[in-house]
Scaffold this active site. Structure first.
Site, mmCIF file in Angstrom:
data_model
loop_
_atom_site.group_PDB
_atom_site.id
_atom_site.type_symbol
_atom_site.label_atom_id
_atom_site.label_comp_id
_atom_site.label_asym_id
_atom_site.label_seq_id
_atom_site.Cartn_x
_atom_site.Cartn_y
_atom_site.Cartn_z
ATOM 1 N N SER A 52 4.287 -5.626 13.720
ATOM 2 C CA SER A 52 2.836 -5.462 13.839
ATOM 3 C C SER A 52 2.046 -6.323 12.861
ATOM 4 O O SER A 52 0.841 -6.510 13.042
ATOM 5 C CB SER A 52 2.456 -3.991 13.635
ATOM 6 N N ASP A 105 -5.448 -0.564 7.226
ATOM 7 C CA ASP A 105 -5.079 0.811 7.578
ATOM 8 C C ASP A 105 -3.920 1.242 6.686
ATOM 9 O O ASP A 105 -3.665 0.622 5.660
ATOM 10 C CB ASP A 105 -4.749 0.927 9.071
ATOM 11 N N HIS A 113 -1.171 -1.915 7.223
ATOM 12 C CA HIS A 113 -1.429 -3.335 7.463
ATOM 13 C C HIS A 113 -2.518 -3.919 6.563
ATOM 14 O O HIS A 113 -3.491 -3.225 6.239
ATOM 15 C CB HIS A 113 -1.822 -3.547 8.930
#
Length: 362
Positions: free
Chosen positions: A37, A327, A330
């Site tokens: 991600s 977040d 990340h």
């Protein structure tokens, strides 16, 4: 002002614009991205059964269209900035191209998928992400397609000069240290786990090489123990030092392997980026890099904004560039930009044996 003069003025301005636009030299034929991600640009949007998506607000709030794109970020991520440095457009998600018969992969493509790790984990069962092994299989499909489109000789040359970026491993450590019931814990002690990860990665890297990859940019595992999701597990909100220790241990083993592999395979070229220590610098010396908040996530709810992920119901900070983390896992766009800048132009202290700029010029 005469119409003729206006016409020539317009043409002159257009020529200047075209010249400026073309001044950003293309330094590599293409960029192929593998990973999780941290560099997913929207592949998970196309996985119908996956919950690991970022196709909802407040993700993308600082992206050019201010809409979520599938990036786990307030804006661009490291894959976008790396493409910019190479003079390329961001590599499109592989799954967005598979339904288009005339797809041209010669400009690069991203296989990265949120949730992916070196180990397949339970992804094979639940299809929550594109496993790293599956990403490599997709790369083999792309390589065969390019041979079909360009011819074997031209395709081989183009792929050998393209950049292969790999950002993988964070989820393996989050899985191991995140839950005592995780599948990864069954592998054994942390030392055994790290050894198994390295063995698996060696085989995966060699598979990409066998498909023609020659120029690799390999990002080490960051200090995952310092992300908000790990800090919030401690009453003192300190980093998970065990997770950091073994991530660092893995990175040292990875560096050793890359150095050894280079002596065996002469046309293997690589840049290793010390993500671990660069991120520690951002966290331990935030003001040096223009940050004011290094512990809390910008978007989320609860302590450190890390009890509840970044969802439409979550709150988010007004100045994202102040935060290291977007977040609970990340980095912000601002942090990702700094990471790529160091990877591209940095000194051997953090990027070696050559930086990305030197890699693509060789």
């Amino acid at each position: 002002m005469s119409e003729k003069f206006t016409f020539f003025l317009l043409m002159f301005c257009m020529l200047i614009f075209i010249n400026l636009k073309s001044s950003r030299a293309q330094l590599a034929p293409a960029l192929f991205v593998f990973g999780d991600s941290l560099v997913d640009v929207g592949n998970n949007n196309h996985l119908p059964f996956s919950l690991l998506k970022a196709d909802f607000p407040h993700n993308g709030i600082d992206f050019p269209n201010h809409k979520p794109t599938g990036r786990f970020s307030n804006g661009k991520n490291a894959a976008d900035f790396l493409a910019e440095k190479l003079g390329l457009l961001s590599s499109p998600p592989y799954l967005s191209l598979t339904r288009i018969k005339s797809s041209n992969f010669s400009a690069g493509v991203s296989f990265a998928s949120g949730g992916a790790g070196i180990f397949d984990g339970d992804d094979k069962i639940y299809h929550k992400s594109i496993t790293f092994n599956k990403q490599i299989s997709y790369y083999g499909t792309v390589q065969a397609k390019m041979v079909e489109q360009l011819g074997a000789t031209k395709a081989e040359k183009m792929i050998s000069k393209s950049v292969i970026a790999i950002v993988i491993g964070s989820n393996d450590f989050l899985g191991y240290f995140g839950s005592s019931t995780s599948a990864q814990m069954k592998i054994g002690s942390p030392q055994q786990y790290v050894a198994s990860l390295l063995l698996a990665f060696k085989g995966q890297l060699k598979r990409i090489y066998d498909y023609g990859g020659r120029k690799f940019v390999i990002f080490g595992v960051p200090a995952m123990g310092c992300c908000p999701a790990q800090r919030v597990r401690n009453k003192t909100e300190t980093c998970n030092e065990a997770a950091n220790y073994w991530a660092d241990n893995y990175n040292k083993g990875l560096v050793s392997f890359l150095q050894d592999y280079k002596t065996q395979v002469k046309d293997f070229q690589y840049t290793y980026f010390d993500t671990y220590n660069v991120f520690l610098n951002l966290i331990q010396q935030p003001a040096t890099y223009g940050f004011k908040e290094e512990k809390s996530a910008c978007c989320g709810l609860g302590d450190l904004n890390a009890k509840i992920p970044c969802l439409p119901i979550s709150t988010y900070c007004s100045n994202r560039s102040d935060h290291v983390f977007w977040d609970l896992y990340h980095p912000t766009e601002a942090a990702a930009r700094i990471v790529v800048e160091i990877a591209y132009n940095g000194s051997p202290k953090y990027v070696f044996p050559v930086n990305v700029k030197q890699l693509v010029s060789s």
